[in-house]
Write an enzyme that holds these catalytic residues in place. Sequence first.
Site, PDB file in Angstrom:
ATOM      1  N   ARG A 106       0.855  -1.180   0.000  1.00  0.00           N
ATOM      2  CA  ARG A 106       0.000   0.000   0.000  1.00  0.00           C
ATOM      3  C   ARG A 106       0.892   1.231   0.000  1.00  0.00           C
ATOM      4  NH1 ARG A 106       2.245   2.114   3.755  1.00  0.00           N
ATOM      5  NH2 ARG A 106       0.666   3.731   3.736  1.00  0.00           N
ATOM      6  N   GLY A 107       0.255   2.373  -0.211  1.00  0.00           N
ATOM      7  CA  GLY A 107       0.995   3.603  -0.443  1.00  0.00           C
ATOM      8  C   GLY A 107       1.085   3.817  -1.940  1.00  0.00           C
ATOM      9  N   ALA A 108       0.683   4.997  -2.402  1.00  0.00           N
ATOM     10  CA  ALA A 108       0.547   5.221  -3.845  1.00  0.00           C
ATOM     11  C   ALA A 108       1.826   4.906  -4.639  1.00  0.00           C
ATOM     12  CB  ALA A 108       0.085   6.656  -4.103  1.00  0.00           C
ATOM     13  N   ARG A 163      -6.866  -0.528  -7.322  1.00  0.00           N
ATOM     14  CA  ARG A 163      -7.216   0.519  -6.349  1.00  0.00           C
ATOM     15  C   ARG A 163      -7.436   1.811  -7.127  1.00  0.00           C
ATOM     16  NH1 ARG A 163      -4.821   1.197  -0.603  1.00  0.00           N
ATOM     17  NH2 ARG A 163      -6.990   1.759  -0.300  1.00  0.00           N
ATOM     18  N   GLN A 166      -2.580   2.473   9.872  1.00  0.00           N
ATOM     19  CA  GLN A 166      -1.284   2.542   9.204  1.00  0.00           C
ATOM     20  C   GLN A 166      -0.300   3.443   9.940  1.00  0.00           C
ATOM     21  OE1 GLN A 166      -4.270   2.763   7.557  1.00  0.00           O
ATOM     22  NE2 GLN A 166      -4.034   2.264   5.393  1.00  0.00           N
ATOM     23  N   ASP A 207      -2.502  10.503  -2.587  1.00  0.00           N
ATOM     24  CA  ASP A 207      -2.772   9.433  -3.536  1.00  0.00           C
ATOM     25  C   ASP A 207      -3.166   9.965  -4.905  1.00  0.00           C
ATOM     26  OD1 ASP A 207      -2.993   6.521  -2.115  1.00  0.00           O
ATOM     27  OD2 ASP A 207      -3.345   8.149  -0.711  1.00  0.00           O
ATOM     28  N   ASN A 247      -6.073  12.007   0.045  1.00  0.00           N
ATOM     29  CA  ASN A 247      -5.153  11.268   0.909  1.00  0.00           C
ATOM     30  C   ASN A 247      -5.985  10.445   1.883  1.00  0.00           C
ATOM     31  OD1 ASN A 247      -2.359  10.736   1.676  1.00  0.00           O
ATOM     32  ND2 ASN A 247      -2.820  11.796   3.591  1.00  0.00           N
ATOM     33  N   LYS A 248      -5.329   9.671   2.713  1.00  0.00           N
ATOM     34  CA  LYS A 248      -6.022   8.789   3.647  1.00  0.00           C
ATOM     35  C   LYS A 248      -7.051   9.558   4.460  1.00  0.00           C
ATOM     36  CE  LYS A 248      -6.737   4.936   5.870  1.00  0.00           C
ATOM     37  NZ  LYS A 248      -7.321   3.775   5.204  1.00  0.00           N
TER      38      LYS A 248
END
Length: 344
Positions: free
Chosen positions: A48-50, A89, A195, A236, A246-247
């Site tokens: 995970r993480g763009a 995603r 996270q 993202d 973003n998250k």
Amino acid sequence: MPQELRAVDWTGSSLALIDQTALPHRTETREIRDVDGLVDAIQRLVVRGAPAIGAAGAYGVALALLQGEREGWSAEETQAAVARVRAARPTAVNLMVCVDRVMARFDEGLDAVLAEAAAVQREDVEANRAMGAYGADWLVKKVGVVDRPLRVLTHCNTGALATAGWGTALGVIRELHARGLVEVVYADETRPLLQGSRLTAWELVQEGIPHYVQADGAAAGTILRGEVDAAIVGADRIAANGDTANKVGTVGVALACADAGIPFLVAAPTTTVDLATATGADIHIELRGEDEILEWSGVRTAPAESRGHNPAFDVTPGRLVTGLVTERGVLEISVGELPAHHLR
């Protein structure tokens, strides 16, 4: 860190992914040999993480080619498999950009595809190092504190685990720490999958950086009490007008920073900027499963009749973003469109 983490690594015939669902209690690596496994790993947040998803997607083209050779796929079937990886995603634009970049060499064969995927990975590390230095320089100047190190807040995970190496927002923090300019980091736990407390705190421990883990709901109060000098987050997808996905929970941090008059810095490579997306209203926000917030460790915590609303991301309006740091420098955003020459 004693040795730079590689969340995504090509073994020669498969992808080795650090399983981020197991951290911080166990450090495990998952070997991915086919498209189904990669799509599952992306959707379950094993990776995970763009930027890290982008690197995994780049190598996903090679996985599809190898699987197609093993199973006798046609070119059309292989391309359809790659399309599944690209769509795994939908919010993070890096995945689509990196897959498309590697697919441009699809007809040249496996060696060309692997060379392009390796370039994607190498360039991300280089970009992260550059934005770390640019971001640190800018923050020191912007905050204007010369007699003590900085107190910074971050949301979600943006370090080596979320990228091909070094990190974006956490890369800026690592650079500040290397200069002796970090007093403490407030790491939001980042619901629903934690996270921040599982991954960011783990990376901060490896670096020996002093930090607190705090509930997402504590962030605004910490900022408004004057305990934070700046907030640094990743992204993202960044729309043409500076709106930033973003998250989930990021927009609350940005609002508190605006009210407190402190910098809110977004750190992301240019691959995260999507000039084809006019505003944040056009960004698809992924909704994840209800059980992630209705249960805890498999135990129901909400009434059986309750429904769960579980957006994975939110959008911070560009007017709340003090600066955007990419590998090309820091852009102080004003409301309107981002200048394309700075980003491409």
